[in-house]
Scaffold this motif. Structure first.
Motif, short mmCIF file in Angstrom:
data_model
loop_
_atom_site.label_atom_id
_atom_site.label_comp_id
_atom_site.label_asym_id
_atom_site.label_seq_id
_atom_site.Cartn_x
_atom_site.Cartn_y
_atom_site.Cartn_z
N SER A 136 -6.85 -7.07 -0.42
CA SER A 136 -4.83 -6.65 0.32
C SER A 136 -4.74 -5.77 1.58
O SER A 136 -4.35 -6.30 2.23
CB SER A 136 -4.83 -5.60 -0.94
N GLU A 311 4.94 -18.12 -1.68
CA GLU A 311 4.95 -17.73 -0.53
C GLU A 311 5.31 -18.74 0.72
O GLU A 311 6.14 -18.31 1.72
CB GLU A 311 3.56 -17.38 -0.23
N GLY A 346 4.35 -4.20 1.55
CA GLY A 346 4.20 -4.82 0.06
C GLY A 346 2.56 -4.93 0.32
O GLY A 346 2.11 -4.75 -0.46
N ARG A 347 1.33 -6.24 0.91
CA ARG A 347 0.49 -5.59 0.75
C ARG A 347 -0.49 -4.34 0.86
O ARG A 347 -1.31 -4.14 0.52
CB ARG A 347 -0.52 -6.68 1.91
N PRO A 351 -1.24 -3.70 -4.67
CA PRO A 351 -0.80 -3.77 -6.68
C PRO A 351 -0.68 -3.44 -7.20
O PRO A 351 -1.12 -1.68 -7.42
CB PRO A 351 -2.79 -4.81 -7.02
N SER A 363 5.41 -7.93 -9.31
CA SER A 363 5.57 -8.66 -7.92
C SER A 363 6.16 -9.54 -8.74
O SER A 363 7.42 -10.30 -7.90
CB SER A 363 4.39 -9.25 -7.37
N SER A 364 6.41 -10.91 -9.09
CA SER A 364 6.93 -12.02 -9.38
C SER A 364 8.64 -11.73 -9.86
O SER A 364 9.50 -12.10 -9.59
CB SER A 364 6.51 -12.59 -11.01
N GLY A 393 7.84 -8.63 -3.26
CA GLY A 393 6.54 -9.20 -4.26
C GLY A 393 6.05 -10.07 -4.28
O GLY A 393 4.84 -10.53 -4.77
N PRO A 396 1.58 -9.25 -3.42
CA PRO A 396 0.26 -8.68 -3.70
C PRO A 396 -0.74 -10.17 -4.71
O PRO A 396 -1.41 -9.77 -5.33
CB PRO A 396 0.26 -8.34 -4.60
N LEU A 397 0.64 -11.12 -4.60
CA LEU A 397 0.23 -12.39 -5.73
C LEU A 397 -0.90 -13.15 -4.86
O LEU A 397 -1.99 -13.06 -5.94
CB LEU A 397 1.21 -13.51 -5.47
#
Length: 471
Positions: A136, A311, A346-347, A351, A363-364, A393, A396-397
């Motif tokens: 991350s 993404e 976000g990063r 997470p 995140s989703s 969102g 982190p995925l």
């Protein structure tokens, strides 16, 4: 300095190198969306046809997924990192100066090949208990660098020259990294060769010190051990229970008797259990374990596919969506930094864990909210705000799902990293192209809704392992 300090220093050095590599690659990838719109204008090609620019990247990922594990067996990870940096730099230059459609797509392929090598070694060099947070962090730096790409492309394009020339900025750090990494790899190889020579010399001295009498004594001891082993097995056979006893009981009794005599090594005991395996059900249990590992890897692969698919729908088509909302190309390229800004923030946050839920869940939900803003409204400011929310969102995925895949027990990390590269390639090959097809049939703002079912499936897969699941 403690013994742990050099390892920690090496770990930080690996994180720095991976951070530089992914930052330069992040600049290139964040600029792809703006380059799609600008190349369509410069080369007088339909925007949908330039979607193949991301397909070249995807093909590169899939090729490296096949040959990557073999490369890692032959070459050290720093060497693979250096090679990936050079190839990615060449791809960025080709995209920047492309005067034809074929050159532009070739540049995308080179970016894919080089970037795939970087993606392959990144989770391996950062693997460990803190892999998710380290991935991350480096991806946060990469996303921060990615903010600069649309800004530089839009600014340069508004000043007169084609904004694609801004992609040249990624080449110097990649080439410098390759040079430094290559030097370090050479030094490490020399140190290892010296260590091997020292061990060989020590072994020769030890072998020379063994006298003929000692060698004979060792042979006698080996013969005696063999005789004792044979006697132990005879006594174990005599101690066998009645013929009606199960194979499992006979195996356990035999192993116990032999161990009591102290004459049989672990290899003999394992041989007894293997011979008994069909009867006691060990083969069936191993098959069940194999199936369970295969299912875990399959689910992990699909999670990465879905995360990367969402993404890259935004990476490739964000600027085109802003152009469709009525903005000039240069202005749309500038506002295209909205998604990388959201990704970087976000990063940097990392997470989000809430009440034991997987970090994929919040995140989703954020990514879905951003998608609705991008798709349902045709006001440039609202679309840009939606890109920021979606970036928050989506951020982190990929690190979370990839770290979970590489941590799957039972398979080597190198193979799992290749599986991750294959997942990324599959997603990048399919998702933006599918969105382009939907955009031709419907329109781009409606086609963006394709990310919602992708996020829904990702949520279902994350709930599958329970509330405390890593992903």
């Amino acid at each position: 300095m403690t013994a742990q300090a050099p390892a920690e220093a090496g770990s930080r050095s690996d994180e720095v190198r991976i951070g530089i590599a992914l930052s330069a690659m992040g600049f290139v990838l964040a600029g792809l969306g703006a380059c799609v719109a600008i190349l369509a204008r410069d080369l007088r090609e339909p925007t949908s046809r330039l979607a193949l620019l991301s397909s070249g990247f995807a093909v590169g990922l899939m090729l490296v997924a096949v040959v990557g594990p073999r490369m890692l067996r032959r070459w050290a990870m720093p060497t693979v990192l250096a090679l990936g940096s050079v190839v990615c730099a060449v791809g960025a230059v080709l995209i920047a100066v492309a005067s034809s459609y074929a050159v532009a797509i070739t540049g995308g392929l080179f970016v894919g090949l080089g970037g795939a090598l970087l993606v392959l070694v990144a989770p391996l060099m950062l693997n460990g208990p803190t892999a998710a947070s380290r991935l991350s962090r480096v991806n946060a730096v990469a996303s921060g660098t990615g903010i600069l790409a649309p800004l530089a492309i839009g600014t340069l394009d508004s000043l007169g020259p084609t904004g694609r020339l801004a992609m040249l900025a990624a080449a110097p750090p990649l080439l410098l990294l390759a040079l430094l990494t290559r030097k370090r790899s050479t030094a490490l190889r020399a140190a290892k060769r010296g260590e091997r020579r020292q061990r060989a010399a020590a072994a020769e001295r030890a072998a020379g010190a063994v006298s003929a009498e000692g060698a004979v004594g060792a042979a006698d001891a080996e013969w005696a051990a063999g005789a004792e082993r044979a006697g132990a097995w005879e006594r174990a056979a005599a101690a066998e229970p009645a013929a009606g006893a199960s194979v499992a009981e006979r195996a356990v009794r035999a192993v116990g008797a032999v161990s009591a005599e102290g004459a049989v090594g672990a290899a003999d005991g394992v041989a007894v259990l293997i011979d008994s395996a069909p009867a006691v059900g060990l083969v069936g249990k191993w098959r069940q374990v194999g199936r369970r590992v295969a299912v875990e890897v399959g689910v992990g692969w699909l999670r990465v596919v879905l995360a990367v698919a969402v993404e890259f729908c935004f990476v490739v088509w964000a600027v085109a969506r802003l152009v469709a909302s009525g903005l000039p190309t240069a202005t749309a390229a500038l506002l295209g930094s909205a998604f990388p800004i959201g990704m970087a923030v976000g990063r940097a946050i990392g997470p989000i864990r809430f009440n034991g839920w997987s970090p994929v869940v919040p995140s989703s939900l954020l990514a879905a909210a951003g998608t609705l803003l991008v798709s349902l409204f045709d006001v440039p400011a609202v679309v840009a705000a939606g890109l920021v929310v979606a970036g928050l969102g989506v951020a982190p995925l990929y690190p979370v799902t990839l770290a979970a895949l590489v941590a799957t027990p039972g398979i080597s990390s190198a193979r799992l990293a290749a599986v991750g590269a294959l997942a990324s390639g599959t997603a990048i090959l399919v998702a933006p192209a599918l969105l382009a097809v939907l955009a031709r049939v419907l329109d781009l703002r409606t086609a963006y809704l394709i990310t919602l079912p992708l996020l829904a499936v990702l949520l279902l897969l994350s709930r599958r392992s329970g509330r405390t699941s890593f992903v």
